[in-house]
Design a protein around this motif. Sequence first.
Motif, short mmCIF file in Angstrom:
data_model
loop_
_atom_site.label_atom_id
_atom_site.label_comp_id
_atom_site.label_asym_id
_atom_site.label_seq_id
_atom_site.Cartn_x
_atom_site.Cartn_y
_atom_site.Cartn_z
N TYR A 1 0.83 -1.19 0.00
CA TYR A 1 0.00 0.00 0.00
C TYR A 1 0.87 1.25 0.00
O TYR A 1 1.79 1.36 0.80
CB TYR A 1 -0.91 0.00 1.22
CG TYR A 1 -2.13 -0.85 1.00
CD1 TYR A 1 -3.24 -0.32 0.35
CD2 TYR A 1 -2.15 -2.19 1.39
CE1 TYR A 1 -4.35 -1.11 0.12
CE2 TYR A 1 -3.26 -2.99 1.14
CZ TYR A 1 -4.35 -2.44 0.51
OH TYR A 1 -5.45 -3.21 0.26
N VAL A 2 0.57 2.17 -0.91
CA VAL A 2 1.30 3.44 -0.92
C VAL A 2 0.44 4.57 -0.36
O VAL A 2 0.92 5.64 -0.08
CB VAL A 2 1.81 3.80 -2.33
CG1 VAL A 2 2.82 2.78 -2.80
CG2 VAL A 2 0.68 3.93 -3.32
N LEU A 3 -0.87 4.29 -0.21
CA LEU A 3 -1.76 5.19 0.53
C LEU A 3 -2.56 4.32 1.48
O LEU A 3 -3.07 3.27 1.10
CB LEU A 3 -2.73 5.90 -0.40
CG LEU A 3 -2.28 7.13 -1.19
CD1 LEU A 3 -3.47 7.74 -1.90
CD2 LEU A 3 -1.60 8.15 -0.31
N LYS B 1 2.05 11.66 -2.53
CA LYS B 1 1.36 12.89 -2.94
C LYS B 1 0.78 12.77 -4.35
O LYS B 1 -0.39 13.05 -4.57
CB LYS B 1 2.34 14.09 -2.90
CG LYS B 1 3.04 14.28 -1.58
CD LYS B 1 3.97 15.48 -1.61
CE LYS B 1 5.18 15.31 -2.52
NZ LYS B 1 6.13 14.27 -2.10
N THR B 2 1.64 12.35 -5.28
CA THR B 2 1.18 12.21 -6.65
C THR B 2 0.07 11.17 -6.75
O THR B 2 -0.93 11.37 -7.46
CB THR B 2 2.36 11.84 -7.56
OG1 THR B 2 3.32 12.88 -7.50
CG2 THR B 2 1.92 11.65 -9.00
N THR B 3 0.23 10.08 -6.02
CA THR B 3 -0.80 9.04 -6.04
C THR B 3 -2.14 9.59 -5.57
O THR B 3 -3.18 9.35 -6.20
CB THR B 3 -0.36 7.87 -5.14
OG1 THR B 3 0.92 7.42 -5.57
CG2 THR B 3 -1.35 6.73 -5.20
N ASP C 1 0.65 19.47 -9.46
CA ASP C 1 1.63 18.59 -8.81
C ASP C 1 3.03 19.15 -9.05
O ASP C 1 3.53 19.10 -10.16
CB ASP C 1 1.50 17.18 -9.41
CG ASP C 1 2.08 16.12 -8.50
OD1 ASP C 1 2.76 16.49 -7.52
OD2 ASP C 1 1.85 14.93 -8.76
N GLU C 2 3.61 19.67 -8.03
CA GLU C 2 4.93 20.33 -8.10
C GLU C 2 5.00 21.31 -9.28
O GLU C 2 5.83 21.16 -10.18
CB GLU C 2 6.04 19.28 -8.19
CG GLU C 2 6.03 18.41 -6.95
CD GLU C 2 7.30 17.58 -6.81
OE1 GLU C 2 8.33 17.96 -7.38
OE2 GLU C 2 7.24 16.56 -6.12
N PRO C 3 4.15 22.34 -9.23
CA PRO C 3 4.08 23.27 -10.37
C PRO C 3 5.30 24.16 -10.50
O PRO C 3 5.58 24.65 -11.57
CB PRO C 3 2.84 24.12 -10.05
CG PRO C 3 2.73 24.08 -8.57
CD PRO C 3 3.21 22.73 -8.16
N PRO D 1 8.09 13.79 1.88
CA PRO D 1 9.31 13.37 1.16
C PRO D 1 9.00 12.61 -0.12
O PRO D 1 7.84 12.24 -0.37
CB PRO D 1 10.01 12.47 2.18
CG PRO D 1 8.97 12.08 3.15
CD PRO D 1 7.93 13.13 3.16
N ASN D 2 9.99 12.35 -0.91
CA ASN D 2 9.83 11.58 -2.15
C ASN D 2 9.20 10.22 -1.84
O ASN D 2 9.61 9.55 -0.90
CB ASN D 2 11.18 11.34 -2.83
CG ASN D 2 11.78 12.62 -3.39
OD1 ASN D 2 12.95 12.88 -3.23
ND2 ASN D 2 10.97 13.44 -4.04
N GLY D 3 8.22 9.87 -2.62
CA GLY D 3 7.58 8.57 -2.42
C GLY D 3 6.54 8.56 -1.32
O GLY D 3 6.03 7.51 -0.94
N ALA D 4 6.18 9.74 -0.81
CA ALA D 4 5.21 9.80 0.29
C ALA D 4 3.81 9.41 -0.16
O ALA D 4 3.00 8.93 0.63
CB ALA D 4 5.19 11.21 0.87
N1 LIG Z 1 2.85 3.36 -11.40
C1 LIG Z 1 3.37 2.89 -10.25
N2 LIG Z 1 3.56 1.57 -10.08
C2 LIG Z 1 4.06 1.10 -8.92
N3 LIG Z 1 4.42 1.85 -7.88
C3 LIG Z 1 4.26 3.18 -7.99
C4 LIG Z 1 3.73 3.77 -9.17
N4 LIG Z 1 3.69 5.10 -9.00
C5 LIG Z 1 4.17 5.34 -7.77
N5 LIG Z 1 4.51 4.19 -7.14
C6 LIG Z 1 5.02 4.06 -5.78
O1 LIG Z 1 4.12 4.72 -4.92
C7 LIG Z 1 4.80 5.42 -3.92
C8 LIG Z 1 4.28 6.83 -3.86
O2 LIG Z 1 4.61 7.48 -5.08
P1 LIG Z 1 4.17 8.96 -5.39
O3 LIG Z 1 4.56 9.24 -6.78
O4 LIG Z 1 2.75 9.13 -5.03
O5 LIG Z 1 5.09 9.80 -4.40
P2 LIG Z 1 5.26 11.37 -4.27
O6 LIG Z 1 4.89 11.73 -2.88
O7 LIG Z 1 4.54 12.07 -5.35
O8 LIG Z 1 6.84 11.54 -4.45
P3 LIG Z 1 7.67 12.70 -5.15
O9 LIG Z 1 7.84 13.77 -4.13
O10 LIG Z 1 8.95 12.06 -5.46
O11 LIG Z 1 6.93 13.15 -6.35
C9 LIG Z 1 6.28 5.30 -4.23
O12 LIG Z 1 6.84 4.39 -3.32
C10 LIG Z 1 6.35 4.78 -5.63
O13 LIG Z 1 7.40 3.87 -5.74
#
Ligand SMILES: Nc1ncnc2c1ncn2[C@@H]1O[C@H](COP(=O)(O)OP(=O)(O)OP(=O)(O)O)[C@@H](O)[C@H]1O
Lengths: 289, 240
Positions: free
Chosen positions: A17-19, A42-44, A158-160, A37-40
């Motif tokens: 789970y990423v969220l 946010k984008t998801t 997203d990070e504009p 941080p990176n991978g938190a």
């Molecule tokens: N298409 C995908 N398939 C598999 N895993 C993904 C995919 N997109 C993102 N992830 C994983 O989901 C997690 C969250 O990613 P996300 O892009 O939401 O992070 P973020 O907070 O936007 O990071 P950043 O600050 O680097 O943009 C990460 O661990 C990433 O590896």
Amino acid sequence: MEIKITNLSKAYRGKNYVLKEINLDLKTPALIGLVGPNGAGKTTLMRLLVSQILPSQGEITVDGYNLFKNQHYLKERLGYLPQDFGLYDELTVEQFLDYIACLKGSKANRKKVINDAIGRTNLDGKRRARIKTLSGGQKQRVGIAQAMLNDPELFIVDEPTVGLDPEERIKFRNLFSENASNKIVILSTHIIDDVESICNRLIVMDHGIILYDGTPTELVQKTVNHVAVVELTGAEQMITEGQYRVVSRLVSPTGVRYRLVGDDLPRSSKLITPTLEDAYVYCMMKGGF
Amino acid sequence: MTKLNVLRYEIRRLISTKQYLYSLLIISLLTYDVLNRLLIGGFKGTAPFSPWSYSEFLALVISVFSVIVILMWINVFSEKEQKVRGIIFSAPITQSRYYLIKGIAIGLAASLILLVIIILSFGYYYLVYGFSDYGTFIMPMVYFICPSFLISLGLGLFIGKINVKILYLLIPLFLVIGLFNLGLPGLLDLTGGSYLFDHFNYLNLEVIEKYTLTKEFLCSRMILIVLGLCLFGIGCRIKQ
Ligand SMILES: Nc1ncnc2c1ncn2[C@@H]1O[C@H](COP(=O)(O)OP(=O)(O)OP(=O)(O)O)[C@@H](O)[C@H]1O
Ligand SMILES: [Mg+2]
């Protein structure tokens, strides 16, 4: 507009789970800064909000309608800038914006809407330039311009401000906060400064959970008495006591000035007023409030 | 109405590429070469401007034409284009609608290439043989262009949605089927070339005069047309 997110979880195919169980309530007017941080995640979270991916569990409703069953309702009111986007390189700035405006089915005069977006993003000199001839920051501005078309009620970027020079960055964050009184604006960023200057709500995320959700001021208040500076004269000198994190280390002619954040600060240090950046570090360190 | 503008942009984007220019160039050269070298003596003893010869000409050229259509689809599913989708699908347009527009754009841009092929061939016949009874070419065009055109249009979208990499496999497939005489049965004989070669051996002079094709063949052509349309329809609706 009101967006309700309940128990939202997301796992990409076969992964962890990423969220995890996100609950949020977003209401007009709001200017929300999403940091972490990176991978938190946010984008998801943003991609779920614009229904470009489906949740594993949980629900999002927009004005009471289930988002994934009424995508049109949302998309008619949406301006979205993805983090990692492409443009049609062979079109000119004006043509690309016209293309997107046509897709969005602009109600108002299309030419005016496009001119407006070009003007606001400072692309006047480039309107007839092919996109492939633009610099990275200029492309970023085209991305922002397309999100602004039609003056959407929900504005998700997203990070504009990546790739923009400092002056442009300041201009843009002010642009986001302009006319935000009748909108929901969500922007993710790694630049705490941007959040501090325009957002009235801050969401801190890490590892797919929300660590903090509230005003930036409140977060700073929670950090009072947890930020201090200490100045060491000799290079050999070390601070040994306490548990803290070093936010900055500034070398001066008289020695080295450390800025520390933590619960257990060394006795020799002097407490100071925290900034939002200190508060963010403290929040991450504590794993949320 | 605004969607028509999107279509206009898509067509413009397609025909302003180098790829399109090269496609036109290659297919024009091929047209000339097939007419001037392979069919100068006519197909199996018929006149070079007989419907039989024209059918053979189309069957050969159309396999390269199908490859051009597939190449256009490959572009649609290229990584570069996919990255624009993040922005595009934030607009209130459904995926099926969007791919329908893409498909129509490819269909129209490709039709333009077809038009060039046809005009060139007509011009050739007129200049070389003083032949201008083009009405006799209408049926060959229907039988030998429509099925492979629609199949490449439909299959390109259908397979592209599933996996772009498989799309590349279609290129050699179309070339092999079209350019070699493999004696393929009706539905696999996309260009109709195998049939033409085989069928002709059983004909007597009287039928040759008339340009008649067997019912089975016409049937398989119909099925291919319907299949192409179905693949296109389903392709539009497949969720990525
Ligand atoms: N298409 C995908 N398939 C598999 N895993 C993904 C995919 N997109 C993102 N992830 C994983 O989901 C997690 C969250 O990613 P996300 O892009 O939401 O992070 P973020 O907070 O936007 O990071 P950043 O600050 O680097 O943009 C990460 O661990 C990433 O590896
Ligand atoms: Mg991100």
